[in-house]
Scaffold this motif. Structure first.
Motif, PDB file in Angstrom:
ATOM      1  N   PHE A 106       0.809  -1.207   0.000  1.00 33.59           N
ATOM      2  CA  PHE A 106       0.000   0.000   0.000  1.00 33.59           C
ATOM      3  C   PHE A 106       0.851   1.269   0.000  1.00 33.59           C
ATOM      4  O   PHE A 106       2.054   1.246   0.254  1.00 33.59           O
ATOM      5  N   ALA A 107       0.173   2.378  -0.278  1.00 35.78           N
ATOM      6  CA  ALA A 107       0.776   3.705  -0.223  1.00 35.78           C
ATOM      7  C   ALA A 107      -0.289   4.682   0.257  1.00 35.78           C
ATOM      8  O   ALA A 107      -1.484   4.360   0.300  1.00 35.78           O
ATOM      9  N   CYS A 108       0.136   5.868   0.634  1.00 31.59           N
ATOM     10  CA  CYS A 108      -0.760   6.975   0.954  1.00 31.59           C
ATOM     11  C   CYS A 108      -0.225   8.222   0.264  1.00 31.59           C
ATOM     12  O   CYS A 108       0.988   8.475   0.308  1.00 31.59           O
ATOM     13  N   GLU A 109      -1.085   8.980  -0.341  1.00 35.33           N
ATOM     14  CA  GLU A 109      -0.655  10.176  -1.065  1.00 35.33           C
ATOM     15  C   GLU A 109       0.004  11.165  -0.116  1.00 35.33           C
ATOM     16  O   GLU A 109      -0.610  11.640   0.848  1.00 35.33           O
ATOM     17  N   GLY A 110       1.292  11.467  -0.363  1.00 32.44           N
ATOM     18  CA  GLY A 110       1.992  12.478   0.413  1.00 32.44           C
ATOM     19  C   GLY A 110       2.362  12.074   1.822  1.00 32.44           C
ATOM     20  O   GLY A 110       2.822  12.901   2.612  1.00 32.44           O
ATOM     21  N   ARG A 111       2.200  10.798   2.173  1.00 29.23           N
ATOM     22  CA  ARG A 111       2.501  10.341   3.530  1.00 29.23           C
ATOM     23  C   ARG A 111       3.269   9.036   3.495  1.00 29.23           C
ATOM     24  O   ARG A 111       2.966   8.149   2.693  1.00 29.23           O
ATOM     25  N   LYS A 112       4.246   8.916   4.394  1.00 30.05           N
ATOM     26  CA  LYS A 112       5.007   7.676   4.496  1.00 30.05           C
ATOM     27  C   LYS A 112       4.673   6.891   5.754  1.00 30.05           C
ATOM     28  O   LYS A 112       5.012   5.713   5.860  1.00 30.05           O
ATOM     29  N   THR A 113       4.037   7.536   6.731  1.00 32.25           N
ATOM     30  CA  THR A 113       3.689   6.856   7.981  1.00 32.25           C
ATOM     31  C   THR A 113       2.239   7.130   8.350  1.00 32.25           C
ATOM     32  O   THR A 113       1.654   8.142   7.936  1.00 32.25           O
ATOM     33  N   LEU A 114       1.680   6.244   9.145  1.00 30.44           N
ATOM     34  CA  LEU A 114       0.346   6.407   9.708  1.00 30.44           C
ATOM     35  C   LEU A 114       0.457   6.455  11.230  1.00 30.44           C
ATOM     36  O   LEU A 114       1.343   5.830  11.815  1.00 30.44           O
ATOM     37  N   VAL A 115      -0.447   7.188  11.858  1.00 31.41           N
ATOM     38  CA  VAL A 115      -0.488   7.272  13.316  1.00 31.41           C
ATOM     39  C   VAL A 115      -1.616   6.369  13.806  1.00 31.41           C
ATOM     40  O   VAL A 115      -2.797   6.616  13.530  1.00 31.41           O
ATOM     41  N   LEU A 116      -1.245   5.326  14.520  1.00 34.27           N
ATOM     42  CA  LEU A 116      -2.219   4.355  15.008  1.00 34.27           C
ATOM     43  C   LEU A 116      -2.328   4.410  16.522  1.00 34.27           C
ATOM     44  O   LEU A 116      -1.330   4.631  17.213  1.00 34.27           O
ATOM     45  N   ALA A 117      -3.535   4.203  17.028  1.00 39.63           N
ATOM     46  CA  ALA A 117      -3.727   4.036  18.464  1.00 39.63           C
ATOM     47  C   ALA A 117      -3.220   2.652  18.850  1.00 39.63           C
ATOM     48  O   ALA A 117      -3.621   1.645  18.259  1.00 39.63           O
TER      49      ALA A 117
END
Length: 205
Positions: A106-117
């Motif tokens: 997967f990828a996210c536009e303009g983001r390399k990381t996700l913030v998860l609880a």
């Protein structure tokens, strides 16, 4: 010592948990799924699985995509858990469920990381919870927590939790608003499949 009294997980009362949530940053490039239908990925579920939104008819309803930290976790959570039957000393899995799997990244536009609880380790216990949230067969509490975390702040892209089917690894429930999209899908290699089947005692039927 008296036996421990079985108690249900506490539900997320507003004002009782928001400040206690602890973040973990996860690289989008590390997320993966083992899918039979890569053309439809990411698949957003609601009202069915562990950290789905239970209020599927609500105006603010959201979807959840379940991803894994490793191929082993993905194999245990999807192929074995959903399609396997333990009989005669091994897991029997329909051959098509093994041979038709693709590794989806997967990828996210303009983001390399996700913030998860983080719903694991000390972060989980600090919320007044235990690992029943990842292991119970009753999803009432875990779905309530998913909806509460999603509504607590737009910063949360999803939830990290201990895989029930492979408890040495993590699984991730990614919220639809994260912007997750499929980057690529590659057919699971025969060598990889053979190694996974050997490791988990799986036989094609």
């Amino acid at each position: 010592m008296a036996p421990e009294v079985q108690r249900q997980l506490r539900l997320p009362e507003p004002g009782s948990f928001e400040a206690l949530l602890r973040p973990c940053r996860i690289a989008v490039a590390s997320l993966l799924r083992l899918s039979r239908y890569p053309a439809t990925e990411p698949y957003w579920s609601a009202g069915v699985y562990r950290f789905d939104d239970p209020d599927v008819g609500a105006a603010d309803a959201f979807g959840t995509c379940y991803t894994a930290s490793t191929l082993e976790v993905a194999f245990a959570e999807s192929v074995i858990h959903e399609c396997g039957r333990f009989a005669g000393g091994c897991y029997e899995v329909p051959a098509a469920e093994l041979s038709e799997r693709s590794v989806v990244s997967f990828a996210c536009e303009g983001r390399k990381t996700l913030v998860l609880a983080d719903l694991s380790g000390a972060a989980l216990k600090a919320l007044g919870l235990n690992n029943d949230i990842s292991a119970s067969g009753d999803y009432t509490s875990s779905q309530a927590w998913a909806r509460a975390i999603h509504g607590a702040s737009p910063r949360w892209d999803g939830i990290r939790y201990v895989s029930r089917q492979m408890n040495k690894g993590f699984a991730y429930a990614i919220f639809e608003r994260s912007g997750l999209r499929k980057l690529r899908a590659e057919k699971l290699k025969t060598r990889q499949l053979d190694e996974l089947c050997d490791r988990f005692n799986v036989t094609a039927v």
